[in-house]
Design a protein around this motif. Structure first.
Motif, short mmCIF file in Angstrom:
data_model
loop_
_atom_site.label_atom_id
_atom_site.label_comp_id
_atom_site.label_asym_id
_atom_site.label_seq_id
_atom_site.Cartn_x
_atom_site.Cartn_y
_atom_site.Cartn_z
N SER A 6 -15.48 -25.56 12.28
CA SER A 6 -14.68 -24.59 11.54
C SER A 6 -15.31 -23.21 11.52
CB SER A 6 -14.50 -25.11 10.10
OG SER A 6 -13.79 -24.20 9.30
N GLN A 7 -14.48 -22.23 11.24
CA GLN A 7 -14.93 -20.88 10.94
C GLN A 7 -13.89 -20.27 10.02
OE1 GLN A 7 -14.35 -17.46 11.62
NE2 GLN A 7 -16.43 -16.70 11.29
N TRP A 8 -14.31 -19.67 8.93
CA TRP A 8 -13.37 -19.34 7.86
C TRP A 8 -12.27 -18.38 8.27
CZ3 TRP A 8 -12.33 -14.62 5.54
CH2 TRP A 8 -13.19 -13.56 5.85
N ILE A 67 -19.93 -25.56 10.57
CA ILE A 67 -19.57 -24.17 10.82
C ILE A 67 -19.99 -23.75 12.23
CG2 ILE A 67 -19.88 -21.79 10.05
CD1 ILE A 67 -18.39 -23.67 8.07
N ASP A 70 -20.37 -20.32 13.98
CA ASP A 70 -20.40 -18.89 13.70
C ASP A 70 -19.90 -18.12 14.92
OD1 ASP A 70 -20.89 -16.31 12.98
OD2 ASP A 70 -22.99 -16.61 12.42
N GLN A 79 -13.73 -22.04 1.51
CA GLN A 79 -14.54 -22.67 2.56
C GLN A 79 -16.01 -22.28 2.39
OE1 GLN A 79 -12.77 -24.96 4.16
NE2 GLN A 79 -11.22 -24.09 2.79
N ASP A 82 -18.27 -21.21 4.29
CA ASP A 82 -18.81 -20.02 4.96
C ASP A 82 -18.07 -18.74 4.59
OD1 ASP A 82 -16.60 -21.12 6.32
OD2 ASP A 82 -17.17 -20.18 8.21
#
Length: 222
Positions: A8-10, A33, A35, A206, A208
């Motif tokens: 995931s990544q916000w 996460i 990035d 989330q 991050d």
């Protein structure tokens, strides 16, 4: 069996779609996460092995890793049928899938990061580019929803259409799209924002999501 892992990544609206479905279906998962701002994550050998396209989301189940948000949504619908996100009626089911395609293929790709970077490098106005394509797609979405919607996109039951709509509305706000011509989209989005699953999936919740994000950006997610 261990929980599935969502890479995931916000900021990713594609990951957001998947989170919506996971929370609606009550599927427990772990978050890892990626990035995107740190190319070492995105272009690492490990992540490339999981997703050859090197973007999020990726969804790992045991030894298998799935990628592309719509493929993941379809997998979740078939693997976890207890809370269906597609109508039983075949015609309505096809209409929901068409709606999903409009957002996922006809709107979002034209305003995603790598396309805008190319536009910017070619000395175009990336905001105007994104605004144009989102507005054009929303014209079609508004026409569809004006006849299909109830409380949500297709009647009063949440479907995959709702999962893809909410992130796209947020993207539209980032591009300063004029929502005056899209009252149905706005109404449905407000209804969905109050749903527990969509609150849990919101980027603001989330791990991050940056604490120091400017207030004018943060307010878009509230």
């Amino acid at each position: 069996m261990s929980k599935p892992v969502l890479y995931s990544q916000w900021t990713s609206s594609c990951v957001w779609r998947v989170r919506n479905a996971l929370h609606l279906k009550g599927i427990g998962y772990e978050v890892k996460i990626v990035d995107i701002d740190n190319k070492k994550d995105q272009f690492s050998v490990e992540f490339t092995r999981l997703n050859p396209m090197r973007h999020v989301p990726a969804f790992s189940i045991g030894e298998t890793c799935l990628y592309e948000s719509i493929a993941i949504l379809n997998f979740l619908e078939e693997a976890y049928p207890g809370t269906p996100l597609l109508p039983k009626d075949l015609v309505q089911r096809a209409k929901v899938r068409a709606f999903v395609d409009i957002v996922a293929s006809g709107i979002q790709p034209l305003q995603n990061t790598k396309v805008l970077l190319k536009v910017k490098n070619d000395k175009c106005d990336e905001k105007e580019w994104g605004r144009y394509w989102i507005s054009l797609g929303f014209e079609a979405v508004e026409r569809i929803l004006s006849s299909s919607s109830g409380k949500y996109c297709f009647g009063d039951e949440i479907t995959l259409a709702d999962c893809v709509l909410v992130p796209q509305v947020l993207n539209a706000k980032k591009f300063n799209v004029d929502f005056t011509p899209f009252p149905t989209i706005c109404r449905i989005n407000e209804n969905l924002k109050e749903h527990k699953a969509f609150k849990l999936a919101n980027p603001i919740n989330q791990p991050d999501f940056p604490e120091n994000i400017p207030e004018n950006i943060k307010v878009l997610y509230q």
